[in-house]
Design an enzyme around this catalytic site. Structure first.
Site, mmCIF file in Angstrom:
data_model
loop_
_atom_site.group_PDB
_atom_site.id
_atom_site.type_symbol
_atom_site.label_atom_id
_atom_site.label_comp_id
_atom_site.label_asym_id
_atom_site.label_seq_id
_atom_site.Cartn_x
_atom_site.Cartn_y
_atom_site.Cartn_z
ATOM 1 N N TYR A 78 2.138 -12.095 33.113
ATOM 2 C CA TYR A 78 1.822 -13.138 32.125
ATOM 3 C C TYR A 78 1.015 -12.554 30.976
ATOM 4 O O TYR A 78 1.295 -12.804 29.792
ATOM 5 C CB TYR A 78 1.052 -14.280 32.782
ATOM 6 C CG TYR A 78 0.463 -15.245 31.781
ATOM 7 C CD1 TYR A 78 1.250 -16.224 31.176
ATOM 8 C CD2 TYR A 78 -0.874 -15.166 31.412
ATOM 9 C CE1 TYR A 78 0.718 -17.098 30.233
ATOM 10 C CE2 TYR A 78 -1.418 -16.027 30.481
ATOM 11 C CZ TYR A 78 -0.622 -16.997 29.895
ATOM 12 O OH TYR A 78 -1.150 -17.851 28.958
ATOM 13 N N LYS B 282 2.167 -12.395 26.921
ATOM 14 C CA LYS B 282 1.400 -12.982 25.827
ATOM 15 C C LYS B 282 1.022 -11.928 24.793
ATOM 16 O O LYS B 282 1.042 -12.185 23.586
ATOM 17 C CB LYS B 282 0.150 -13.670 26.371
ATOM 18 C CG LYS B 282 0.424 -14.897 27.222
ATOM 19 C CD LYS B 282 1.107 -16.004 26.422
ATOM 20 C CE LYS B 282 0.169 -16.643 25.407
ATOM 21 N NZ LYS B 282 0.809 -17.794 24.716
ATOM 22 N N GLY C 232 -6.447 -6.891 39.872
ATOM 23 C CA GLY C 232 -6.006 -7.235 38.524
ATOM 24 C C GLY C 232 -6.759 -8.371 37.872
ATOM 25 O O GLY C 232 -6.495 -8.709 36.733
#
Length: 226
Positions: A37, A41, A159
């Site tokens: 994701y 972006k 992460g």
């Protein structure tokens, strides 16, 4: 360009910073996306700046920090912490806190974000990325306290940063914008509109582990799919 658009605002994400090297995080901090994701972006932002230059457009990219509020998406796959907590509260399940809950997030209320978008649209500034956050992050433990309910702790995941914290000086200088809604007031507004999160799914620790198993296995350092 065909529609004769003159002003273009991109809703970017603070997730592009990954695990930043500085807090509060400035726009000059090198992007380092840690999951798909965040990468998507950031790639959108790169395309945005390319289009501004190529098609002689004017615009800004706003890097939004942890947006929340009524009518936020709460259904579907396992996702943002507030939606997870609301679903659990609705069905009286314990709130699942990742790690020890001391990690902080720069939760930014939706009306503040809307104001920033409007100001960006009205501004003459162009060709830059601007952080939109409160610069006053809140711990996940504090969020759970505001939601109110029993809690259970689940393993920390790779992460994910220990904190998101916007340096919003550029937003103040360029847009004359600063966040107005505190986390206490924002959560109160959300809780007072239960119809906006009535479809939030209820996640148990077991369901969360199953939902994220493959994703986080491959994000783990040193591990690769067979």
């Amino acid at each position: 360009r065909k529609a004769e658009v003159k002003r273009f605002i991109y809703a970017a994400s603070s997730s592009c910073y990954g695990i930043p090297s500085e807090f509060p995080t400035k726009e000059t901090c090198p992007p380092d996306p840690q999951y798909p994701y965040a990468l998507s972006k950031y790639l959108g932002e790169l395309a945005f700046f390319h289009w501004l230059k190529l098609y002689d457009l004017s615009g800004l990219s706003l890097r939004l920090f942890n947006v929340y509020g009524p009518r936020a998406r709460t259904s579907g796959n396992y996702g943002a912490v507030l939606g997870v907590f609301l679903g659990q509260k609705r069905t009286k399940l314990p709130l699942t806190i990742v790690g020890d809950g001391t990690q902080v997030r720069d939760f930014t209320y939706v009306s503040d974000v809307v104001e920033a978008l409007v100001l960006a649209g009205e501004s003459n500034a162009t060709g830059m990325a601007i952080n939109i956050g409160t610069s006053n992050p809140t711990s996940v433990n504090r969020l759970a306290q505001l939601i109110a309910g029993a809690t259970v702790f689940i393993p920390k995941r790779p992460g994910e940063p220990d904190q998101t914290n916007a340096n919003n000086k550029l937003a103040l200088d360029v847009l004359k914008w600063t966040a107005k809604v505190s986390i206490e007031e924002g959560v109160r507004r959300v809780l007072n509109q239960p119809e906006s999160w009535g479809d939030a799914p209820s996640w148990t620790p077991e369901q969360i582990a199953q939902q994220t198993a493959t994703w986080f296995k491959y994000l783990s350092k040193g591990e690769r799919p067979n």
